[in-house]
Design a protein around this motif. Sequence first.
Motif, PDB file in Angstrom:
ATOM      1  N   PHE A   1       0.854  -1.182   0.000  1.00 57.48           N
ATOM      2  CA  PHE A   1       0.000   0.000   0.000  1.00 57.48           C
ATOM      3  C   PHE A   1       0.896   1.240   0.000  1.00 57.48           C
ATOM      4  N   HIS A   2       0.554   2.212  -0.823  1.00 50.77           N
ATOM      5  CA  HIS A   2       1.372   3.410  -0.928  1.00 50.77           C
ATOM      6  C   HIS A   2       0.735   4.571  -0.169  1.00 50.77           C
ATOM      7  N   GLY A   3       1.561   5.247   0.628  1.00 50.75           N
ATOM      8  CA  GLY A   3       1.133   6.464   1.286  1.00 50.75           C
ATOM      9  C   GLY A   3       1.233   7.644   0.345  1.00 50.75           C
ATOM     10  N   ASP A   4       0.678   8.748   0.766  1.00 52.33           N
ATOM     11  CA  ASP A   4       0.733   9.997   0.018  1.00 52.33           C
ATOM     12  C   ASP A   4       1.916  10.798   0.538  1.00 52.33           C
ATOM     13  N   PRO A   5       2.911  11.115  -0.304  1.00 53.50           N
ATOM     14  CA  PRO A   5       4.076  11.864   0.175  1.00 53.50           C
ATOM     15  C   PRO A   5       3.734  13.222   0.784  1.00 53.50           C
ATOM     16  N   SER A   6       2.537  13.744   0.497  1.00 51.68           N
ATOM     17  CA  SER A   6       2.144  15.033   1.067  1.00 51.68           C
ATOM     18  C   SER A   6       1.484  14.885   2.432  1.00 51.68           C
ATOM     19  N   VAL A   7       1.483  13.673   2.980  1.00 48.75           N
ATOM     20  CA  VAL A   7       0.926  13.421   4.317  1.00 48.75           C
ATOM     21  C   VAL A   7       2.068  13.004   5.230  1.00 48.75           C
ATOM     22  N   GLY A   8       2.387  13.843   6.213  1.00 46.72           N
ATOM     23  CA  GLY A   8       3.441  13.510   7.159  1.00 46.72           C
ATOM     24  C   GLY A   8       3.027  12.367   8.062  1.00 46.72           C
ATOM     25  N   GLY A   9       4.008  11.681   8.622  1.00 45.65           N
ATOM     26  CA  GLY A   9       3.728  10.502   9.415  1.00 45.65           C
ATOM     27  C   GLY A   9       2.770  10.733  10.559  1.00 45.65           C
ATOM     28  N   ARG A  10       2.949  11.819  11.291  1.00 45.12           N
ATOM     29  CA  ARG A  10       2.097  12.037  12.461  1.00 45.12           C
ATOM     30  C   ARG A  10       0.694  12.500  12.084  1.00 45.12           C
ATOM     31  N   PHE A  11       0.491  12.867  10.808  1.00 48.56           N
ATOM     32  CA  PHE A  11      -0.833  13.254  10.319  1.00 48.56           C
ATOM     33  C   PHE A  11      -1.471  12.138   9.492  1.00 48.56           C
ATOM     34  N   SER A  12      -0.971  10.913   9.635  1.00 44.11           N
ATOM     35  CA  SER A  12      -1.350   9.840   8.709  1.00 44.11           C
ATOM     36  C   SER A  12      -2.387   8.868   9.268  1.00 44.11           C
ATOM     37  N   ALA A  13      -3.108   9.248  10.312  1.00 43.94           N
ATOM     38  CA  ALA A  13      -4.054   8.320  10.940  1.00 43.94           C
ATOM     39  C   ALA A  13      -5.096   7.806   9.961  1.00 43.94           C
ATOM     40  N   LEU A  14      -5.566   8.677   9.062  1.00 38.87           N
ATOM     41  CA  LEU A  14      -6.641   8.305   8.140  1.00 38.87           C
ATOM     42  C   LEU A  14      -6.114   7.911   6.770  1.00 38.87           C
ATOM     43  N   SER A  15      -4.820   7.614   6.699  1.00 38.37           N
ATOM     44  CA  SER A  15      -4.158   7.160   5.482  1.00 38.37           C
ATOM     45  C   SER A  15      -3.949   5.644   5.565  1.00 38.37           C
ATOM     46  N   PRO A  16      -3.318   5.024   4.571  1.00 34.90           N
ATOM     47  CA  PRO A  16      -3.027   3.588   4.684  1.00 34.90           C
ATOM     48  C   PRO A  16      -2.252   3.215   5.943  1.00 34.90           C
ATOM     49  N   PHE A  17      -1.408   4.125   6.451  1.00 36.80           N
ATOM     50  CA  PHE A  17      -0.611   3.800   7.639  1.00 36.80           C
ATOM     51  C   PHE A  17      -1.489   3.546   8.857  1.00 36.80           C
ATOM     52  N   GLY A  18      -2.608   4.244   8.955  1.00 37.78           N
ATOM     53  CA  GLY A  18      -3.513   3.994  10.064  1.00 37.78           C
ATOM     54  C   GLY A  18      -4.559   2.958   9.765  1.00 37.78           C
TER      55      GLY A  18
ATOM     56  N   SER B   1     -12.932   7.824  28.665  1.00 34.64           N
ATOM     57  CA  SER B   1     -13.845   6.966  27.925  1.00 34.64           C
ATOM     58  C   SER B   1     -13.106   5.737  27.415  1.00 34.64           C
ATOM     59  N   PRO B   2     -13.636   4.530  27.647  1.00 34.28           N
ATOM     60  CA  PRO B   2     -12.997   3.326  27.105  1.00 34.28           C
ATOM     61  C   PRO B   2     -12.858   3.369  25.587  1.00 34.28           C
ATOM     62  N   ALA B   3     -13.760   4.084  24.917  1.00 31.78           N
ATOM     63  CA  ALA B   3     -13.712   4.172  23.454  1.00 31.78           C
ATOM     64  C   ALA B   3     -12.551   5.026  22.965  1.00 31.78           C
ATOM     65  N   LEU B   4     -11.891   5.743  23.892  1.00 31.12           N
ATOM     66  CA  LEU B   4     -10.756   6.589  23.516  1.00 31.12           C
ATOM     67  C   LEU B   4      -9.482   6.171  24.246  1.00 31.12           C
ATOM     68  N   ARG B   5      -9.487   4.963  24.787  1.00 30.41           N
ATOM     69  CA  ARG B   5      -8.338   4.491  25.555  1.00 30.41           C
ATOM     70  C   ARG B   5      -7.082   4.472  24.685  1.00 30.41           C
ATOM     71  N   GLY B   6      -6.050   5.123  25.157  1.00 30.99           N
ATOM     72  CA  GLY B   6      -4.794   5.167  24.426  1.00 30.99           C
ATOM     73  C   GLY B   6      -4.677   6.329  23.464  1.00 30.99           C
ATOM     74  N   LEU B   7      -5.747   7.107  23.284  1.00 34.46           N
ATOM     75  CA  LEU B   7      -5.689   8.233  22.350  1.00 34.46           C
ATOM     76  C   LEU B   7      -4.631   9.253  22.758  1.00 34.46           C
ATOM     77  N   GLY B   8      -4.408   9.376  24.073  1.00 28.98           N
ATOM     78  CA  GLY B   8      -3.433  10.348  24.550  1.00 28.98           C
ATOM     79  C   GLY B   8      -2.054  10.142  23.958  1.00 28.98           C
ATOM     80  N   ALA B   9      -1.637   8.879  23.761  1.00 25.22           N
ATOM     81  CA  ALA B   9      -0.314   8.604  23.198  1.00 25.22           C
ATOM     82  C   ALA B   9      -0.216   9.099  21.761  1.00 25.22           C
ATOM     83  N   TRP B  10      -1.308   8.975  21.014  1.00 26.37           N
ATOM     84  CA  TRP B  10      -1.316   9.491  19.638  1.00 26.37           C
ATOM     85  C   TRP B  10      -1.292  11.015  19.631  1.00 26.37           C
ATOM     86  N   VAL B  11      -2.102  11.632  20.488  1.00 23.89           N
ATOM     87  CA  VAL B  11      -2.113  13.093  20.582  1.00 23.89           C
ATOM     88  C   VAL B  11      -0.741  13.605  21.028  1.00 23.89           C
TER      89      VAL B  11
END
Length: 538
Positions: free
Chosen positions: A182-199, A257-267
């Motif tokens: 799967f190819h990522g978009d070079p215009s999407v930085g790694g930390r902004f890639s949650a909604l890309s193939p990387f996420g 919220s259990p539905a957001l468990r671990g989100l802090g590490a991504w933020v």
Amino acid sequence: MRVELSVPVAADSDAEIARLVADRVPSRIAERDGTVFTDAAVAADRLGWVDLPFRAAGLLDEIEALQDRLAAEGLRSISLTGMGGSSLAPEVMATAAGVELEIVDSTDPNQVAEAIGTDLDHTVLVIASKSGTTIETDAIRRAFAAAFGAVGIDPATRFIAITDPGTELDALAAEEGYLATFHGDPSVGGRFSALSPFGLVPAGLAGVDVRGIVDSAASIASDLALDSDENPALRFGTWLGIAHARATEKLVLADTSPALRGLGAWVEQLVAESLGKDGQGILPVVVGGPSDVGFADARADAVLAVLGSESDFGAPSGFNAVVDGDLGEQFLFWEFATAIAGYSIGVDPFDQPDVEAAKAFARAALETGTQEGEYPAFADGDVEVYGEVEATDLVGALRELFDQVDEYGYIGIQAYLDRLGEAGATDLRPLVSRHAGVQTTFGFGPRYLHSTGQYHKGGHPNGVFLQITADPRTELLVPGRGYGFAELQRAQALGDAAALREKGRPVLRVHLTDRARGLDQLRRAVSEIAPHHHYGVD
């Protein structure tokens, strides 16, 4: 999505929002107008994330088709090797959905060996690296390839690559015939890639409803592009900018919220790496909940943010926030808000100028040998202490380190340990915070190098660092390289310590000659230090 904010002086917020509305910051970001951040427009090449939810339909179909194929072949265990932005988002998605996704983002030989030893007959390894040359990812790929080969499995039939087009990993996947690429978009930085193939790819293959996450993000996109005080990302981004201007530069995050468990590490990764540079920035401090040390007893240098439902809390600084919404909303909201905060603070959120230094020092350590010229200042029980210290025991050395931190500085704990096998080491964060009297962060190495590592070297110069290394329980060679994982892990620790010292940041390294006993001794030593400043012992 619900975002509630309080600020000490509402007029400050109103004026800053009016300035950013006049400059059309949200809409220009949504239009991928890089000149909002720099006259040279180079940031335009990093704004591809803004419309990812609307470009994901084909990708989602590919994920579902591949998921069916893997199930038909009995490949039910998904492992992911990737660092920072290539692993944190899928880890959050899997945790929230309650599905199994093994994250291999460590160079600790024991942790890597444990991951490899888990059900190889039914395992697929997703190899995620934007650059295609990430040293940890490459080392883990090599180790898995050797393990598959040893049991008669062609690694290419179990490998899935996610990388940008034209990288070394892309070429290798094509040459060896990987199961999928799967190819990522070079215009999407790694930390902004949650909604890309990387996420989406690893999470989707593991069984997460990624289509629902994408749809949720799409539903909020138009609100985040508004040049209006109704835009929650604009309000939050300017809230962070105002706090920063008032020297309230620590963002303490607690999920409820259990539905957001671990989100802090991504933020944490998104905010620290995007904003921590040029001697400025926001330092995220992830805590266990609103009653935890650092949140419940925060001081004037901290803003408080709850991820999820509201709790009864208030910060002495007057900066409080509640950010409630599902994962899709949260991902896109935080990306927009962080970019807007970068504009407000006056930094480019899309570069990471201080990351390469630690890598260069680590490469040098690998070339010269990690033991070369290294001698402890002293040994105390199961702990060796390295650094320039006058003390002759562990308690005294820790006291010296704590005394070097400013009243409103912070301590960064960097633990080069087994993130799973020694997860209990995280209790050092609240313990150190109580006894040092300042906000304290905790990161496992080398994971934090791709997250808060940028802030440590490029952000506010008010941090001191406690680095923890340990004798390896085992050694595991990196096939095709002249070193093993233990040596790589040690080189990364030494490399970051050298980069921090070059920046004038104090570093104390404690080396555990026995991991379990050494950690217990370290906890006892911290507890023997009288609490400083504001935080007291319960």
